[in-house]
Enzyme design. Structure first.
Site, short mmCIF file in Angstrom:
data_model
loop_
_atom_site.label_atom_id
_atom_site.label_comp_id
_atom_site.label_asym_id
_atom_site.label_seq_id
_atom_site.Cartn_x
_atom_site.Cartn_y
_atom_site.Cartn_z
N SER A 203 0.79 -1.23 0.00
CA SER A 203 0.00 0.00 0.00
C SER A 203 0.82 1.28 0.00
O SER A 203 0.31 2.33 -0.35
CB SER A 203 -0.95 -0.01 1.19
OG SER A 203 -0.24 -0.21 2.39
N HIS A 231 -5.48 -4.26 -1.91
CA HIS A 231 -5.28 -3.28 -2.98
C HIS A 231 -5.24 -3.92 -4.37
O HIS A 231 -4.93 -3.25 -5.35
CB HIS A 231 -4.00 -2.48 -2.73
CG HIS A 231 -4.12 -1.52 -1.59
ND1 HIS A 231 -4.67 -0.27 -1.72
CD2 HIS A 231 -3.79 -1.65 -0.28
CE1 HIS A 231 -4.66 0.35 -0.54
NE2 HIS A 231 -4.13 -0.48 0.34
N LYS A 262 -12.00 -0.57 -0.14
CA LYS A 262 -11.20 0.15 -1.13
C LYS A 262 -11.94 0.15 -2.48
O LYS A 262 -12.94 0.84 -2.61
CB LYS A 262 -9.81 -0.44 -1.19
CG LYS A 262 -9.18 -0.44 0.22
CD LYS A 262 -7.75 -0.74 0.26
CE LYS A 262 -7.26 -0.97 1.67
NZ LYS A 262 -7.38 0.18 2.58
N1 PMP Z 1 -4.77 -5.04 4.41
C1 PMP Z 1 -4.25 -4.04 3.68
C2 PMP Z 1 -3.08 -4.30 2.80
C3 PMP Z 1 -4.81 -2.75 3.77
O1 PMP Z 1 -4.28 -1.74 3.08
C4 PMP Z 1 -5.91 -2.55 4.63
C5 PMP Z 1 -6.58 -1.17 4.75
N2 PMP Z 1 -5.78 -0.16 5.19
C6 PMP Z 1 -6.41 -3.62 5.37
C7 PMP Z 1 -5.82 -4.86 5.22
C8 PMP Z 1 -7.56 -3.45 6.31
O2 PMP Z 1 -8.76 -3.38 5.59
P1 PMP Z 1 -10.04 -2.65 6.18
O3 PMP Z 1 -9.96 -1.22 5.79
O4 PMP Z 1 -11.16 -3.37 5.50
O5 PMP Z 1 -10.04 -2.85 7.64
#
Ligand code: PMP
Length: 416
Positions: A203, A231, A262
């Site tokens: 990310s 992502h 997302k």
């Molecule tokens: N895994 C990754 C790689 C993420 O970027 C995120 C979100 N920041 C999450 C898990 C967590 O997802 P959520 O927003 O649904 O809690």
């Protein structure tokens, strides 16, 4: 993002100093002040309305360049209609945790839709992606197991790993030789299960894990593969089915985790794989069992997002068309976009102060993008993280690019 420990703790004095006890609130305030002094505190910007390419933030019309709303689905009429209909037919809340009385027909329908979309036998829906990682990892692994994790994995994976009784090992970011070294060393120890856990798309940098190689190496050593597709969903693969589709690895990856917060434009997480995986997690994952289930509107909107993508991949194509255009323009302006292979487009700036100033200046120019600084990324790797979406028009992207160029000139970044 893999937030470092020191972002949260130990920046200020301990709560007890010589001869006096600091009141607890004073301790908390001193911790926050220490963050402020280092400019590491989060200033929460207020989004006044829906997340759109042109949004109102803190009273100012700005071009949104930092949302994860890759396909613009968060304000899509089909999702909104599904949510409103579900409130009318099923109410505002589910009334319970999934395991007691909180599994509505809408939850099962969503799970069947996820499994169909991801081409897996089954999928379990969690309230968030964070809850999916934090709940699944410690319940799938335990004493006598080894968790092997990429050093840049997301914080929810890190927390899941910390909650597990399994041993852990970290390999260098996307370094297949290092992964193989860890697995070779592990072979001698006779673990019950070894798991290789990776983000699909990272990310902060927007690079893609070499899942084809990870699959091969991990399975050569008898390990189970766990991929976080947060992502990649809606972005990679056929109709946005994610990283497994991108690498044509259907049926070869044991555990696929993802999020609806997302590209799918809503909120929620899932773990997809075999029916045995579903049955196991449904009985044992504590974040699933002990937390209220998602409300009808959310669940129905998630289903609508997947149904829309199954029918039509034009938004995914538009996302990539916009991404190619935006990134090629940035590079021709002399900006360094790091190792990005996806719509996550960092503008590498180096020092934290420069990244913070860059974001401030961009906001004045009417562009909303976030600075990412140490300890969210390594020292000297501060950047502005910009995110392209399918909802941006060419005009929007040109507006952003012109502002970035002007700010770059003012701050001495990019072509002179
Ligand atoms: N895994 C990754 C790689 C993420 O970027 C995120 C979100 N920041 C999450 C898990 C967590 O997802 P959520 O927003 O649904 O809690």
């Amino acid at each position: 993002m893999p937030l470092a420990e020191e972002h949260f703790f130990n920046l200020a004095a301990k709560s007890k100093s010589e001869g006096e006890t600091m009141k607890f609130d004073e301790f908390l305030a001193s911790e926050v002040n220490a963050l402020k002094e280092k400019k590491l505190n989060w200033k929460l910007r207020e989004l006044q309305g829906p997340s759109l390419p042109r949004s109102k933030v803190d009273g100012k019309e700005v071009l949104m360049l930092c949302s994860n709303n890759y396909l613009g689905l968060s304000n899509h009429p089909a999702l909104k209609e599904a949510a409103i209909r579900a409130v009318q037919t099923h109410g505002a809340g589910s009334g319970s945790v999934r395991a007691i009385a909180g599994t509505q027909d809408l939850h099962f329908k969503l799970e069947r839709t996820i499994a169909r979309f991801k081409h897996t036998q089954a999928a379990l829906y969690f309230q968030t992606g964070f809850a999916a990682n934090q709940g699944s990892i410690p319940c799938l692994s335990g004493e006598g197991d080894l968790l092997v994790s990429d050093e840049l994995n997301h914080g929810s994976i890190i927390d899941g790993v910390r909650l597990s009784k399994a041993e852990r090992a970290i390999y260098k970011h996307c370094d297949m030789q290092d992964l193989e070294r860890v697995l070779r060393e592990a072979k001698a120890k006779n673990y019950r299960h070894i798991f290789v856990i990776t983000d699909g798309v990272f990310s902060m940098d927007g690079d893609i894990a070499p899942l084809d190689q990870i699959e091969k190496i991990a399975h050569d050593y008898g390990a189970v593969v766990y991929v976080d597709d947060a992502h990649g969903d809606g972005v990679l693969g056929e109709h946005g089915r994610g990283i497994v589709s991108h690498f044509r690895l259907e049926g070869k990856i044991e555990i696929e985790m993802g999020t609806f917060s997302k590209a799918f434009g809503v909120v929620g997480g899932y773990v997809a794989g075999s029916q045995a995986l579903y049955d196991y997690l449904q009985n044992k994952a504590r974040s699933f069992l002990l937390s209220g289930s998602a409300p009808p509107a959310t669940v129905a909107a998630c289903t609508a997002a997947l149904e829309l993508l199954e029918k039509d991949d034009s938004l995914v194509k538009k996302l990539w068309e916009n991404t190619r255009y935006y990134k090629s323009q940035l590079v021709s302006m002399g900006f360094d976009i790091g190792s990005s292979q996806t719509p996550i487009t960092p503008i590498m700036l180096g020092e934290s102060k420069l990244a913070q100033d860059f974001a401030e200046e961009l906001f004045k120019e009417g562009v909303f993008a976030l600075p990412i600084v140490y300890p969210m990324v390594a020292q000297g790797k501060a950047r502005i993280r910009t995110m392209v979406t399918a909802a941006h028009t060419r005009e929007d992207l040109d507006f952003a690019l012109a502002a970035i160029e002007r700010v770059g000139k003012r701050l001495g970044v990019g072509k002179k």
